[in-house]
Design a protein around this motif. Structure first.
Motif, short mmCIF file in Angstrom:
data_model
loop_
_atom_site.label_atom_id
_atom_site.label_comp_id
_atom_site.label_asym_id
_atom_site.label_seq_id
_atom_site.Cartn_x
_atom_site.Cartn_y
_atom_site.Cartn_z
N PHE A 139 0.81 -1.22 0.00
CA PHE A 139 0.00 0.00 0.00
C PHE A 139 0.84 1.28 0.00
O PHE A 139 0.70 2.12 -0.90
N LEU A 140 1.71 1.42 0.99
CA LEU A 140 2.42 2.69 1.16
C LEU A 140 3.39 2.96 0.00
O LEU A 140 3.41 4.05 -0.56
N TYR A 141 4.20 1.95 -0.36
CA TYR A 141 5.20 2.15 -1.40
C TYR A 141 4.54 2.48 -2.75
O TYR A 141 4.95 3.42 -3.43
N SER A 142 3.53 1.70 -3.12
CA SER A 142 2.86 1.95 -4.39
C SER A 142 2.15 3.30 -4.38
O SER A 142 2.09 3.99 -5.40
N PHE A 143 1.61 3.70 -3.24
CA PHE A 143 0.95 5.00 -3.14
C PHE A 143 1.94 6.14 -3.36
O PHE A 143 1.66 7.10 -4.10
N LEU A 144 3.10 6.04 -2.73
CA LEU A 144 4.10 7.10 -2.86
C LEU A 144 4.67 7.17 -4.28
O LEU A 144 4.90 8.26 -4.81
N GLN A 201 3.31 5.75 -7.27
CA GLN A 201 2.36 5.91 -8.35
C GLN A 201 1.44 7.13 -8.17
O GLN A 201 1.20 7.86 -9.12
N LYS A 202 0.94 7.33 -6.97
CA LYS A 202 0.01 8.43 -6.74
C LYS A 202 0.73 9.75 -6.48
O LYS A 202 0.37 10.79 -7.04
N CYS A 203 1.74 9.70 -5.62
CA CYS A 203 2.46 10.93 -5.27
C CYS A 203 3.64 11.20 -6.19
O CYS A 203 4.26 12.26 -6.08
N ASN A 204 3.97 10.23 -7.06
CA ASN A 204 5.05 10.39 -8.04
C ASN A 204 6.39 10.69 -7.39
O ASN A 204 7.19 11.49 -7.89
N VAL A 205 6.66 10.03 -6.28
CA VAL A 205 7.95 10.19 -5.60
C VAL A 205 8.98 9.31 -6.32
O VAL A 205 8.72 8.13 -6.54
N PRO A 206 10.14 9.83 -6.71
CA PRO A 206 11.16 9.00 -7.36
C PRO A 206 11.61 7.87 -6.44
O PRO A 206 11.77 8.07 -5.23
N TYR A 247 14.23 -1.13 5.07
CA TYR A 247 14.57 -2.19 4.11
C TYR A 247 13.54 -2.25 2.99
O TYR A 247 13.89 -2.40 1.81
N CYS A 248 12.27 -2.13 3.31
CA CYS A 248 11.22 -2.21 2.29
C CYS A 248 11.28 -1.04 1.32
O CYS A 248 10.93 -1.18 0.14
N PHE A 249 11.73 0.12 1.78
CA PHE A 249 11.89 1.26 0.88
C PHE A 249 13.05 1.06 -0.10
O PHE A 249 13.09 1.70 -1.15
N GLY A 291 13.86 3.58 -12.73
CA GLY A 291 12.86 2.65 -12.23
C GLY A 291 11.45 2.93 -12.71
O GLY A 291 10.56 2.12 -12.48
N LYS A 292 11.25 4.06 -13.39
CA LYS A 292 9.91 4.42 -13.88
C LYS A 292 9.85 4.49 -15.40
O LYS A 292 8.87 4.06 -16.00
N VAL A 293 10.87 5.07 -16.01
CA VAL A 293 10.90 5.30 -17.44
C VAL A 293 12.19 4.73 -18.00
O VAL A 293 13.25 4.81 -17.36
N ASN A 294 12.10 4.16 -19.20
CA ASN A 294 13.30 3.69 -19.88
C ASN A 294 14.09 4.90 -20.34
O ASN A 294 13.77 5.54 -21.34
#
Length: 267
Positions: free
Chosen positions: A70-75, A77-82, A121-123, A202-205
């Protein structure tokens, strides 16, 4: 049947690859820092029982699941954090957690330190593979990722050996020594962030981007032997078993008209 001579691709190791391998090694240190020494350390320091440690392990699993699901994907995908920023945050949390575990004389604060360590570690855990997959051509991604996994396995082997030696010499120094590893992890990621297009890793080629900020990874791929393709037609005469060109060359345009034929064929 189609016989195709594939390209021979040789991977030239780049600076970014080495930084990713180092980050992978230092990040995986957390796993064995918990699995190999934490139970003994907490038992030695607080008389922590095996049942209590099992419950603590379950709680860390719940924290890991909630954060990654939940948290990682939210940050991201939703918040667009690198993801490189999240990895830097993870390395920072790991360093803080190691210090809390080592310096705390209270069981509650030690447990809090363990939970912070899991969050850090999860981050960080997916960062190296994500960067490699978006900064290398598809032809070499598998090989580079296998090198990355090798660094991961080396960390799993080296960490218990080092921490066992440190724990035997001085149990209090076990997690203070881990702060050195997380510090390396922190500065490693800090350097990666300073590279061009790091916000997109990690987001764009990034190899598809145009401009002066294009990474040098693409031109570091050395290719030998130009591709050649030979098409063999099954069940054909020997004279037809030659390379067949699929390209069509049209010398003159073909004009289509609906006018009737001037000389119709006789019956």
């Amino acid at each position: 049947m189609i016989h195709q001579h594939r390209k021979e691709v040789h991977v030239k190791v780049t600076k970014l690859m080495i930084l990713c391998f180092l980050f992978e090694f230092t990040t995986r240190w957390v796993v064995q820092a918990m699995d190999s020494r934490l139970a003994s350390y907490m038992n030695w320091k607080f008389g922590f029982t095996a049942i209590s440690y099992s419950l603590l392990s379950c709680s860390t699993g719940v924290v890991s699941f909630c954060e990654q699901a939940f948290l990682y994907s939210f940050l991201v995908q939703k918040c667009n954090v690198p993801i490189v920023y999240l990895a830097l945050l993870g390395a920072t949390l790991e360093t803080i957690a190691y210090w809390i575990i080592a310096a705390s004389r209270n069981l509650v604060f030690t447990i809090i330190g363990v939970l912070i360590l899991v969050m850090g570690y999860c981050f960080s855990t997916t960062t190296s593979a994500s960067i490699i997959s978006t900064t290398n051509p598809a032809e070499v991604q598998g090989k580079v990722l296998s090198w990355n996994n090798l660094c991961q396995q080396i960390s799993y082997v080296v960490t218990p050996l080092v921490l066992s030696a440190v724990y035997t010499a001085n149990p209090n120094a076990t997690y203070y020594s881990c702060m050195i590893v997380s510090g390396i992890c922190f500065f490693d990621m800090l350097y990666i962030i300073s590279l061009p297009n790091s916000r997109l890793f990690g987001k764009v080629n990034v190899l598809e981007l145009k401009g002066n900020n294009e990474l040098p990874v693409k031109k570091d791929i050395e290719k030998k032997d130009s591709p050649s393709e030979m098409v063999t037609i099954p069940n054909a005469d020997a004279s037809t078993n030659e390379p067949v060109s699929t390209a069509s060359n049209v010398d003159s345009p073909v004009i289509v008209t609906d006018a009737p034929l001037t000389n119709p064929p006789s019956v």
